[in-house]
Design an enzyme around this catalytic site. Structure first.
Site, PDB file in Angstrom:
ATOM      1  N   TYR A   1      -2.372  -1.389  10.137  1.00 27.13           N
ATOM      2  CA  TYR A   1      -2.370  -1.604   8.689  1.00 27.13           C
ATOM      3  C   TYR A   1      -1.099  -1.041   8.063  1.00 27.13           C
ATOM      4  CZ  TYR A   1      -4.046  -1.561   3.849  1.00 27.13           C
ATOM      5  OH  TYR A   1      -4.183  -1.768   2.488  1.00 27.13           O
TER       6      TYR A   1
ATOM      7  N   SER B   1       0.851  -1.190   0.000  1.00 26.66           N
ATOM      8  CA  SER B   1       0.000   0.000   0.000  1.00 26.66           C
ATOM      9  C   SER B   1       0.887   1.240   0.000  1.00 26.66           C
ATOM     10  CB  SER B   1      -0.902   0.018   1.242  1.00 26.66           C
ATOM     11  OG  SER B   1      -1.541   1.277   1.392  1.00 26.66           O
TER      12      SER B   1
END
Length: 253
Positions: free
Chosen positions: A159, A145
Site C-alpha cells: 500500500y 496517502s
C-alpha cells in the site's frame, strides 16, 4: 472585493473510481453538490447504484459503470461511457484503492502485485484515457496517502509503495499535460480516515494513531471534500503537480 464563484462545478462531468464505498461515496456526493454530473465506477454494481441515488438526490445526473480498474481495457471503457453519455469529461478522481495489513515477508507476491495494479497502475490507465477525452482541459486528482511520506506504525508495504508511486505519477503527468493539454494533475494525501478499509485494523493501534494526531481524532470522509472540490474547480487554476495533505496534522506530529 468579492470572490468569483470559482468553486462552482455546474454542468461539469467527473469520473470517480472506487465509488462504491468509503471515501469514494463522499467524494461523488461532494462533487455533485458542487454541480457536477458523476460517472461512478467500481466492481460492486449494487453499491454503485446506492451511490448513484445519493448523487441524484443533489439534483445531478449519475452514470453507473461497473469496472475492475485493474484491467486497462475496463479503464478505457469507463471514460468512453462518460463521453458517450455526457459528451465531455472535466474531472477524474483516481480513488480506487486496496491494501492488506501484515508483515512484508508474509505477503503473497500476487497480493503485492494486485495492490499496485489497483492503487497505481489503474490510476495511470484511467488518466491516460481521461486525458484523451479532456479536449478542453481538466483536472485529475489522485488520492494518495500520508503513508507515501511516513510510516503510521502499520505494516502495509504494498500500500505504501503504491501511494508513493502515485505521487511520482502525479508530478510527471502534471509536467507532461498542464502546458500541452490544459490538464492539471494533483494529489490529495489523506491521513487516517475511518472507512471500510480501516475496519479490520487493531482498535488499540487506531487509538494510538489518533493520539498522535494534533486534531485529536481520525478523519471523517466529509473532511476531504474541501480539498477535492478545490482541486477539481477553477479555484485551483494555478495549482498542478502538487500534493495537498489532509491529515489533521499527523505529518507534523
Amino acid at each position: 472585493m468579492s470572490l468569483p464563484p470559482s468553486f462552482d462545478l455546474t454542468d461539469r462531468v467527473a469520473v470517480v473510481s472506487g465509488a462504491s464505498a468509503g471515501l469514494g461515496v463522499t467524494i461523488a456526493q461532494g462533487l455533485a453538490a458542487a454541480g457536477a454530473d458523476i460517472v461512478l465506477c467500481a466492481r460492486r454494481t449494487e453499491r454503485l447504484k446506492s451511490t448513484a441515488r445519493l448523487v441524484e438526490e443533489t439534483g445531478r445526473r449519475a452514470l453507473v459503470v461497473p469496472a475492475d480498474v485493474a484491467d486497462p481495457q475496463a479503464c478505457r471503457a469507463v471514460v468512453e461511457a462518460a463521453a458517450d453519455r455526457f459528451g465531455r469529461l472535466d474531472v477524474l478522481v483516481n480513488n480506487a484503492g486496496t491494501g492488506e495489513v501484515g508483515p512484508a515477508h508474509r505477503q503473497p507476491p500476487e497480493e503485492f502485485g494486485q495492490t499496485l495494479a489497483v492503487n497505481l497502475t489503474a490510476a495511470y490507465h484511467l488518466s491516460v484515457a481521461a486525458a484523451e477525452a479532456m479536449t478542453g482541459g481538466g483536472s485529475i486528482i489522485n488520492i494518495a496517502s500520508v503513508l507515501a511520506f511516513t510510516s503510521g506504525g502499520i505494516p502495509q508495504s504494498a500500500y505504501t509503495a503504491s501511494k508513493a508511486g502515485l505521487l511520482g505519477l502525479t508530478r510527471d503527468l502534471a509536467h507532461q499535460w498542464t502546458g500541452r493539454r490544459g490538464i492539471r494533475v494533483n494529489a490529495v494525501a489523506p491521513g487516517f480516515f475511518a472507512t471500510d478499509m480501516t475496519e479490520g485494523h487493531d482498535a488499540h493501534l487506531e487509538r494510538t494513531v489518533a493520539e498522535r494526531i494534533p486534531a485529536g481524532r481520525l478523519g471523517r470522509p466529509e473532511d476531504l471534500l474541501g480539498a477535492i472540490v478545490y482541486l477539481a474547480s477553477d479555484a485551483s487554476a494555478y495549482v498542478t503537480g502538487s500534493t495537498l495533505t489532509v491529515d489533521g496534522g499527523f505529518l507534523v506530529s
